[in-house]
Each structure stands twice: as structure tokens, then as C-alpha cells.
Design a protein around this motif. Structure first.
Motif, PDB file in Angstrom:
ATOM      1  N   THR A 187       0.813  -1.215   0.000  1.00 31.16           N
ATOM      2  CA  THR A 187       0.000   0.000   0.000  1.00 31.16           C
ATOM      3  C   THR A 187       0.852   1.273   0.000  1.00 31.16           C
ATOM      4  N   THR A 228       5.139   2.841  -8.041  1.00 29.73           N
ATOM      5  CA  THR A 228       4.730   2.365  -9.359  1.00 29.73           C
ATOM      6  C   THR A 228       5.888   1.606  -9.995  1.00 29.73           C
ATOM      7  N   ASN A 281       0.331   2.209  -7.334  1.00 33.47           N
ATOM      8  CA  ASN A 281      -0.462   3.050  -6.440  1.00 33.47           C
ATOM      9  C   ASN A 281      -0.109   4.518  -6.644  1.00 33.47           C
ATOM     10  N   LEU A 292      -5.146   6.371  -1.972  1.00 31.14           N
ATOM     11  CA  LEU A 292      -4.442   5.785  -3.097  1.00 31.14           C
ATOM     12  C   LEU A 292      -5.409   5.336  -4.182  1.00 31.14           C
ATOM     13  N   THR A 293      -4.922   5.347  -5.410  1.00 33.35           N
ATOM     14  CA  THR A 293      -5.651   4.782  -6.544  1.00 33.35           C
ATOM     15  C   THR A 293      -4.724   3.842  -7.277  1.00 33.35           C
ATOM     16  N   TYR A 294      -5.150   2.610  -7.436  1.00 34.62           N
ATOM     17  CA  TYR A 294      -4.375   1.626  -8.190  1.00 34.62           C
ATOM     18  C   TYR A 294      -4.792   1.742  -9.647  1.00 34.62           C
TER      19      TYR A 294
END
Length: 260
Positions: A46, A50, A168, A175-177
């Protein structure tokens, strides 16, 4: 008293376990299943990080959605949209896609992370998924017409294979995956350039799936930020297997014999 204490502890433990299972089930509806499974197993990172990876990216949207939606009652629009998204999501998950996001009437998916079967198999899975989606849309349109939806949804699809930054994105608070990069823009451009009920793909994707499909090459696309001309291929049909070709030949020969 000791037994009563043990019974109460077990009861509380079962209650907390059920709450945790319910929370996990609800959480799983907001994130990709692959990520959800990894998180439950404690294997998902988490951190804001990247990596560079070759993926196959998929975009689809509903052709003339604004015009179509204005002619529907809000309740009907919600019903048809929910059914559309549900059916497309079911097919995507069956083929191992990672669901990135829904953007209005558009769907963004990718293959190759967090799990991958290899660059070639990921691309082929995406092509097969896209074919299944268009085939399912034919069935849905017939169903919707029978229920009073005069001009049912028609979708267009764009697929590209290339290197992206995946991981992430965001902050320590949220966070955005997701994926970013020029190759993502290529897939989006292919989708927007397509006609209703069509699937467009780049050469990189076609090279992995050329034994699966019949295609025709369209005019190449020049894109800002992309050093190459993007070769564009439109899927015409599935490629017939040798068994199907033999059966068709036998039927044709039978008809010719009868005429003689």
C-alpha cells in the motif's frame, strides 16, 4: 462462571468474524478482485509506488450515449446501464481483467498486473474478452428491444499493448491503483475512433492474436507524444478453426453434388 466466560468470548469472536467477512465482501466491490485477494492475504503493498510494465489496455464506451440517454426515463436509463455494466464486468472477470474504473458510460480495463499469464496470453485474453462482450451485446440489444428500448446501446472498443506505469498513485491518505502513460492514450484514441459494434486494436495487440481473428487494416493514426504512427486493425470476425473449415467444405461439396 468459567464456562460462561468462554461461551461469551466465543460468541464475540464469531460476531467479529462475521463483521470482518461482511466488511471484506463490501470492500471487494470497490477494488479489483486481484487486489482484494492480495490484501486479504497480506501480500499487497500500500505504499505510493509504481513500476514499468507491458500491459494490454482496454477501453469501451457507448456510442451516442448522451443522445440515447436523453430519450430514456431516468429509471429506465439506470436499469439498462446497470445491466450493461453488470454483464460486461462479469465477462471481464471471467477472462482475468483488472477493472480500473468506470468513467460515465466508459469502461477501462487492463491485463498484465497485478497478475499476468505473460504478454502474449494477456493480449489474447483481452481480444477474446472483447469478442465475448460484443457477442453478448447482440443478445442484450434483442432483449432490450423486446422490453421497449427502441435504440439500445451499441458499444465500441479500443485495445492496445504497450509499456505503462502501473501501481499506487496518490498520497499517504488516499491511493488509486491504476495505470498511466502514452500507451493508455493510444487505447483510448482507438476506442473513440471506432464505429459502433466494432473493435479496433493496435498492431502490438494484433501480433499476439492474429491466429484468432480476421481483420482489415485501417489508416494509421498520428498521436502527440507517441513517436510512431499507430497501426490500426479492425476485427471483422473470428478466424475459423480447421475443423470448421473442413465441415464447411463438406457441406459445400454436398450441395454441389446435389445440383449435378
Amino acid at each position: 462462571a468459567k464456562q460462561k466466560f468462554i461461551d461469551n468470548v466465543l460468541k464475540d469472536s464469531n460476531r467479529l468474524r462475521k463483521q470482518s467477512e461482511l466488511l471484506a465482501l463490501q470492500l471487494g466491490k470497490f477494488i479489483p478482485p486481484q487486489m482484494h485477494k492480495a490484501m486479504m492475504q497480506g501480500d499487497f503493498n500500500t505504499d505510493v509506488t509504481t513500476r514499468r510494465k507491458k500491459l494490454t489496455i482496454f477501453f469501451s464506451d457507448i456510442k451516442n450515449f448522451t443522445d440515447t440517454s436523453e430519450k430514456l426515463q431516468p429509471e429506465d436509463l439506470t436499469k439498462y446501464l446497470n445491466e450493461y455494466f453488470s454483464e460486461m464486468t462479469k465477462i471481464a472477470l471471467e477472462h482475468g481483467a483488472t477493472i480500473d474504473k468506470y468513467i460515465g458510460d466508459a469502461v477501462m480495463l487492463f491485463f498484465g498486473d497485478p497478475t499476468s499469464n505473460g504478454e502474449r496470453e494477456d493480449a489474447r485474453a483481452c481480444v477474446e474478452m472483447s469478442l465475448k462482450m460484443q457477442e453478448r451485446m447482440v443478445q442484450l440489444r434483442n432483449k432490450w428491444k423486446d422490453s421497449g428500448f427502441y435504440n439500445p446501446f451499441e458499444i465500441r472498443i479500443g485495445i492496445n499493448t504497450g509499456y505503462c506505469n502501473v501501481g499506487n498513485f496518490g498520497s499517504n491518505q488516499r491511493l488509486t491503483y491504476t495505470i498511466i502513460g502514452g500507451e493508455v492514450n493510444v487505447a483510448a484514441r482507438l476506442e473513440s475512433a471506432g464505429e459502433a459494434n466494432k473493435i479496433l486494436m493496435s498492431y502490438e495487440t494484433f501480433a499476439h492474436a492474429k491466429d484468432m481473428i480476421e481483420v482489415r487494416e485501417l489508416q494509421s493514426i498520428k498521436m502527440k507524444g507517441i513517436s510512431r504512427d499507430v497501426k490500426v486493425f479492425e476485427i471483422i470476425a473470428r478466424k475459423k478453426s480447421k475443423f470448421e473449415l473442413v465441415q464447411k467444405l463438406k457441406i459445400t461439396e454436398g450441395i454441389s453434388t446435389k445440383k449435378i
